[in-house]
Write a protein that holds these residues in place. Structure first.
Motif, PDB file in Angstrom:
ATOM      1  N   ILE A 238      38.350  45.130  48.350  1.00 50.52           N
ATOM      2  CA  ILE A 238      37.877  45.620  49.653  1.00 50.52           C
ATOM      3  C   ILE A 238      36.865  44.647  50.247  1.00 50.52           C
ATOM      4  N   ARG A 239      35.986  44.098  49.406  1.00 47.79           N
ATOM      5  CA  ARG A 239      34.998  43.126  49.888  1.00 47.79           C
ATOM      6  C   ARG A 239      35.678  41.910  50.503  1.00 47.79           C
ATOM      7  N   LEU A 240      36.827  41.534  49.946  1.00 47.35           N
ATOM      8  CA  LEU A 240      37.551  40.358  50.425  1.00 47.35           C
ATOM      9  C   LEU A 240      38.411  40.666  51.646  1.00 47.35           C
ATOM     10  N   GLY A 241      38.453  41.934  52.056  1.00 45.23           N
ATOM     11  CA  GLY A 241      39.175  42.268  53.275  1.00 45.23           C
ATOM     12  C   GLY A 241      40.421  43.112  53.094  1.00 45.23           C
ATOM     13  N   THR A 242      40.759  43.480  51.872  1.00 48.92           N
ATOM     14  CA  THR A 242      41.908  44.354  51.647  1.00 48.92           C
ATOM     15  C   THR A 242      41.611  45.743  52.208  1.00 48.92           C
ATOM     16  N   PRO A 243      42.522  46.339  52.956  1.00 43.31           N
ATOM     17  CA  PRO A 243      42.291  47.702  53.437  1.00 43.31           C
ATOM     18  C   PRO A 243      42.092  48.660  52.255  1.00 43.31           C
TER      19      PRO A 243
END
Length: 564
Positions: A288-293
Motif C-alpha cells: 500500500i505504501r508503494l501505491g498498490t490499492p
C-alpha cells in the motif's frame, strides 16, 4: 462444527450467536466498500453480517476495520527456525490464519517422518497449517540428502486432512524433459493441485512446464517474468522472505485487475525479520505504501490465495466462511488489534489450550570431524569459478576470477572479497567435503557455519581462516545443528537447532534474541549482508541459477551439472 440447523438458526437470528463482533466495519473484498453491521459467528463459522445480532458473547471492535485472515501461500516453517507451535505463536497475532507449507526441509533430513510430524502438528495449532507433500526430496541428483521421497513414499502420505496437493516441483528440467520419476510424481496429483518452482523459465519450456498441470509460481523476480507466467495461466505468488525479496520488483504488477490471480508468500522468513518488520502484515503495509490499492493488497493476502488453492471456505468475511478475521485500526497500518482463527480469539490462553506433538529428528548431525587442511583447494590453474551473491535474491552470478596457487592451495583473499565456502555432508552417508569460492559476504576474518543449507541441509561454512572453519563446523555436531560464528578459535555466538538441525526447541522470542547476537557477531567479522545465514543456506541450492555448491562440488545450474 455445529449442526446445520444451528448455523442457519443463528444466521437468521432465531438463536443468539455464539460470538458477535460489534462496532467495526467490514472491508468488502468484492467492492472495496466498508460495510456497517455486526458479525455473527457460530462455532468458528461466520453466519451473519450487515445486521444486528445478539450473542452469548460480544466483543466490541468499535473504530476498527475487519479484514479476512491472511493466507501465506508458500513457506517452509522450518526456515522460521522454530517448531510449528512456536511459528503459530509468532505469526497468528499478526493476522496470519492459514499457512500453506512445504516440509521439504525436514523431509530432506529424516524423510516421511518429518512430513508426518507437520501433519500431526497441524491438528493442534490455532492457525490452519496446510501441509503440501514435498515433490523433490532431494531437490536434484547433485547433492547428498539424509532421505529420499519417491512416488511410493509420497503416495503413502496422501489423504491427510491437512493436505492440498503436491508442493513446489523444483526439478523443472525433470518436468520439461519428461524424467520418468518426475512423471510418476506428477501423475499422483493429475487433476489436483501442484505448486511450481521455475526461476527464469520462459518460452516453450515454460509452456511445457505449465502444461504438466503446475498452477502456482513463487520464483518470479521481475515484473516481466511474472507477467509471462500470469499470461500462461499460473497464479503468481509475490515473495518477501528474509533473503528472497521480490515485493518491490513485482508490486507494479499487482492491481485491482490482476489481484484475483496474485497472492502473497514469505517462503523463508525468520523471527528476527518478523519481529523487526512483520510477516504478511508487513507485505500488505509495504504494498500500500508503494501505491498498490488496498483492495488489491488485501485480496492478494486472503481471497485470491483461498481461490488459488481451492480453499472455498475462507478469504472473505461472509456467511458460511471460516471466521478468520483480523481487526485493524486502518487499512494502511495493517496493525492487528484482534485476530480470530476459526472464531477463536488469538491470545496466550488459546495457545495454552493447544495439544502437543513430540519433536522429531534429534541427533541428526553425523558429520565427519574436520581439520583446517580439509578446506584447502587444490588446483593446477588460476582461473576459478566464483559464486557471486546478489543480496536480497537467491539467484547468484557465475563469476570467473584469477586466484593464484600458493603451496598447492588457492587461499581466500579478503581484499578482493573472495571467501572460502565449503559444504560438508552431515547425514552420515559418505562424508563428502566440497570447497570453492564466494564473493559478497565482505568477511574479513573468522568463519560462519550452519546446518540450515537448502535443501539437503548439510553443513555450509564460509571463512577466511581454515582453523576457524574447522572449529565452527565441528561445533555444529556438539549442538545438534544450528548456527555458529567463530574467530581466532573462539565461538562468538551460536544458536542450537536440535530438531533435525533446523528448528529450535526454545520460544521464538529466545530464538530472536540469539539471532540478534549472531548478527552482531558476524558484523564484527566484517560481514555486510543483512541476512548472512539464510543467504549462505541458499548458496547450496542447485535448482536456483546460476552457480551453487553442494557436497559433491560446484554446480552450474544453467547446465544442471557439477563442474568441479
Amino acid at each position: 462444527m455445529a449442526d446445520l440447523e444451528t448455523r442457519i438458526a443463528q444466521g437468521r437470528g432465531d438463536q443468539p450467536a455464539d460470538l458477535v463482533l460489534r462496532g467495526g466495519r467490514i472491508f468488502d473484498l468484492m467492492t472495496g466498500d466498508l460495510l456497517e453491521g455486526d458479525v455473527a459467528i457460530c462455532d468458528g463459522v461466520v453466519v451473519g453480517i450487515l445486521d444486528r445480532y445478539e450473542g452469548h458473547r460480544t466483543i466490541d471492535v468499535s473504530g476498527l476495520i475487519l479484514v479476512p485472515g491472511f493466507i501465506d501461500t508458500h513457506l517452509h516453517i522450518e526456515s522460521s527456525l522454530v517448531t510449528p507451535f512456536e511459528f503459530d505463536r509468532c505469526v497468528a497475532p499478526r493476522g496470519v490464519t492459514t499457512a500453506i507449507c512445504d516440509p521439504h526441509e525436514i523431509a530432506n533430513v529424516i524423510g516421511a517422518a518429518g512430513v508426518r510430524y507437520f501433519q500431526e502438528a497441524s491438528a493442534q495449532t490455532l492457525i490452519d497449517i496446510r501441509v503440501q507433500l514435498s515433490a523433490c526430496v532431494p531437490s536434484t541428483h547433485m547433492e547428498t540428502a539424509g532421505a529420499e521421497l519417491d512416488a511410493a513414499a509420497i503416495a503413502g502420505l496422501m489423504g491427510h486432512a491437512s493436505g492440498l496437493g503436491l508442493a513446489e516441483f523444483m526439478n523443472y528440467p525433470g518436468v520439461i524433459h519428461r524424467d520418468p520419476q518426475a512423471m510418476e510424481k506428477l501423475r499422483l496429483f493429475e487433476g489436483g493441485h501442484v505448486d511450481g518452482h521455475c526461476p527464469l523459465l520462459s518460452g516453450k519450456d515454460l509452456n511445457a512446464y505449465v502444461a504438466a498441470g503446475i498452477r502456482t509460481e513463487h520464483e518470479a523476480t521481475s515484473a516481466e517474468e511474472a507477467l509471462e507466467k500470469l499470461r500462461k495461466g499460473m497464479r503468481v505468488l509475490i515473495r518477501e522472505g528474509s533473503v528472497s525479496k521480490d515485493l518491490h520488483a513485482l508490486q507494479p504488477l499487482l492491481t485491482e485487475r490482476t489481484a484475483p490471480y496474485m497472492c502473497l508468500c514469505t517462503d523463508d522468513r525468520n523471527p528476527l525479520d518478523i519481529g523487526e518488520h512483520g510477516h504478511l502484515d508487513y507485505m500488505v503495509r509495504e504494498l500500500i505504501r508503494l501505491g498498490t490499492p488496498p483492495l488489491a493488497a488485501y485480496r492478494a493476502a486472503s481471497l485470491s490465495a483461498a481461490e488459488a488453492f481451492g480453499l472455498k471456505d475462507r478469504g472473505q468475511i461472509a456467511p458460511g466462511k471460516r471466521a478468520d478475521i483480523v481487526a485493524v485500526r486502518s487499512l494502511e497500518a495493517c496493525d492487528a488489534q484482534l485476530v480470530l482463527a476459526a472464531g477463536v480469539p488469538v491470545d496466550e490462553a488459546a495457545f495454552a489450550r493447544r495439544g502437543h506433538v513430540a519433536p522429531v529428528g534429534r541427533n541428526s548431525v553425523k558429520a565427519p570431524r574436520v581439520s583446517a587442511r580439509d578446506f584447502r583447494v587444490t588446483a593446477n590453474r588460476s582461473e576459478t569459478d566464483v559464486i557471486g551473491i546478489r543480496e536480497g535474491q537467491i539467484l547468484t552470478d557465475h563469476l570467473h576470477e584469477d586466484i593464484p596457487i600458493a603451496d598447492g592451495d588457492k587461499r581466500p583473499d579478503p581484499a578482493r572479497d573472495l571467501v572460502r565456502i565449503a559444504v560438508i555432508e552431515r547425514h552420515g552417508r559418505n562424508g563428502n567435503i566440497a570447497s570453492g569460492f564466494v564473493r559478497g559476504f565482505g568477511l574479513q576474518a573468522g568463519a560462519i557455519a550452519s546446518t540450515v543449507c537448502h535443501d539437503h541441509h548439510n553443513i555450509a561454512c564460509v571463512g577466511i581462516d581454515y582453523a576457524d572453519m574447522a572449529v565452527a563446523a565441528n561445533r555444529l555436531s556438539g549442538i545438534e545443528g544450528g548456527f555458529v560464528v567463530v574467530r581466532d578459535g573462539v565461538v562468538l555466538a551460536e544458536l542450537a537447532l536440535p530438531v533435525a538441525g533446523l528448528m529450535s526447541l526454545e520460544p521464538f522470542e529466545t530464538v530472536r534474541a540469539a539471532l540478534e547476537d549472531l548478527r552482531a557477531a558476524v558484523k564484527s567479522l566484517g560481514v555486510t549482508l543483512e541476512e548472512p545465514f539464510l543467504q549462505l543456506a541458499f548458496l547450496a541450492l542447485p535448482v536456483i541459477p546460476a552457480l551453487k555448491i553442494t557436497d559433491r562440488g560446484m554446480v552450474d545450474v544453467m547446465k544442471f551439472e557439477i563442474i568441479g
